[in-house]
Design an enzyme around this catalytic site. Sequence first.
Site, short mmCIF file in Angstrom:
data_model
loop_
_atom_site.label_atom_id
_atom_site.label_comp_id
_atom_site.label_asym_id
_atom_site.label_seq_id
_atom_site.Cartn_x
_atom_site.Cartn_y
_atom_site.Cartn_z
N GLY A 185 11.68 1.09 3.38
CA GLY A 185 10.93 -0.14 3.28
C GLY A 185 9.51 0.10 2.84
N ILE B 42 0.81 -1.22 0.00
CA ILE B 42 0.00 0.00 0.00
C ILE B 42 0.83 1.26 0.00
CG2 ILE B 42 -2.16 -0.90 0.95
CD1 ILE B 42 -1.22 -0.09 3.71
N GLY B 43 2.12 1.12 0.16
CA GLY B 43 2.94 2.33 0.13
C GLY B 43 4.40 1.99 0.12
N ASP C 238 4.08 14.15 10.17
CA ASP C 238 3.54 13.73 8.88
C ASP C 238 2.03 13.58 8.98
OD1 ASP C 238 3.74 13.10 6.23
OD2 ASP C 238 4.10 10.97 6.58
N GLY D 76 8.43 3.78 1.06
CA GLY D 76 9.22 4.90 1.56
C GLY D 76 10.68 4.54 1.44
N LYS E 90 4.63 -2.64 8.33
CA LYS E 90 5.56 -1.62 7.87
C LYS E 90 6.96 -2.18 7.98
CE LYS E 90 7.34 2.70 7.38
NZ LYS E 90 8.36 2.39 6.38
#
Lengths: 341, 200
Positions: A66, A60-61, A179, A63, A83
Amino acid sequence: MSTALSLCGRNLVGFLSIACFNLADPQILLGFLSVASIDFLKGGAVLLIEMDKYKKTREIGYGGFGNVYQGCNRVTNENVTLKELWFPDEKEGVPSVVIKEISLLKEMEHSNIVRLLEVVSAVNENSVYLVYEDMECDLQKFMNDCPKIAKDPDFIKRFLQQILCGLAYYHSHNILHQDLKPQNMWIDRFDYILKLADFGWARAFGGSFKKIGYLDVTHWYKAPELLRCQQFSTPVDVWSVGCIFAEMVTRRPLFAEFSEVHQLLKIFSILGTPTWPEGTTSHLFANCYSKDLAAAVPGLVTLEPAGIDLLSKMLCINPSGRITAHDALKHAYFDNIEFEV
Amino acid sequence: LPANHSQHGIARDTSSMYIPEEIQICTRKWYFSRQEIEDHSPSRKDDIDHVRESQLRKLYCSFLQELGMELKVPQVTIATAMMLCHRFYMRQSHAKNDWQTIATVSMFLGCKAEETPRWLSDVVVVAYKLMYKWDPSAPQRIRQREVYDKQKELILIGERLLLATVAFDLNIEHPYKPLIAALKRLEISHKELAKIAWNF
């Protein structure tokens, strides 16, 4: 917990071997650790516990440190967010930032903060997985999917209060979120509980996290002092909350520009350009005046006067003059909030 | 409007929201009763009695004190390393975990947790020399690549084990600062008493 502990020789070290430890349940941990000990590991044994417990369902994302996956617990079928924290070629063992952050995050227990369930560590891989509770919907999605509810002034008030509660808790532990954005806030559709999520690790690593399928909005919610690379502290989070507050009311991002420079200009065009006393090189936004917010942003007319007042205090350009999360919760805007037991 | 469950924390009195009960439970898990420590520590299952474990505790504490002084780390870091060691042996047995290795790992991790980092190579070499103080050839030996690499590898494995065992609970609050404050408040200037309290 699926703990398949197996003994194997050094030549098998390259195989994926993951130690999985449940932070919430020391009993399970004990059972597994009584087998794994330093003497056992010294003899060339490898902790081999398959990451069977979780299934990665989709990415889903991503960075700089990782990827983020949606996953589920194979046993309970419970959805989780995984994550990955990756530390390539770490000669000094587990990096101290990772250690510090995890020990801090572990202590975060608040109903408005997404819970860190456990840490799954890859023993011979240079990474760990943080396992968070998962919720189906973020604030961005919620505003798109349920505009009627999201538009309701009482709901806005309620969500804002929950955001501030979570944030005040972070700040009371001297943690900056850095964030905050609608995509980082999860909403439980059953009871409308909002939880702050933190998958970005921006604080620890200075890297940004991008969610797949979304615009890069990282700077939309950035405070002016962050955009100008000045010293910053907890007020940056309050600024972000202010932007989100305005967005909930007007249904569109308050400051949404392509670049950080444009972003700053946009902020000044709406809030007024700060003036510096002549001859000073001070980079503090000391003398800034505020324009009338309601006049500058037409969409805000629906917001009650107390809300406008709170918003302008959150969007104070001078960080030292900005209201704190703790004080914001005591603002008159929340005086008439309705409680249902 | 849909019902909002009050237990989920939308409380009017926001000041009460900062210390939820879960945290208290969370921190309480590292407090043990005398009976738990004396009769039920993991080492007891491996026939290491309370007296022997107390000796071992003294051994690793003095080892850590010496190691810390050699590495020139602050006393707080040494205290943290000791606490990590104590925590480790409340969940693991002495019979299966060599205390010198665990103590070295605790120091390495304690240094990171207290933000007084020391190079892994320094920790490994200094600890090795301390472990083999009686052996004059030890300083020579640790300079050999093979011996060093093996030792370093062991510490890195140990680090993961220690982190897993203490479940990343590394925020240790020491009583030293409150002690000084208490002494001041009670206006106790008796040096001997302060010294005993500090070293307790």
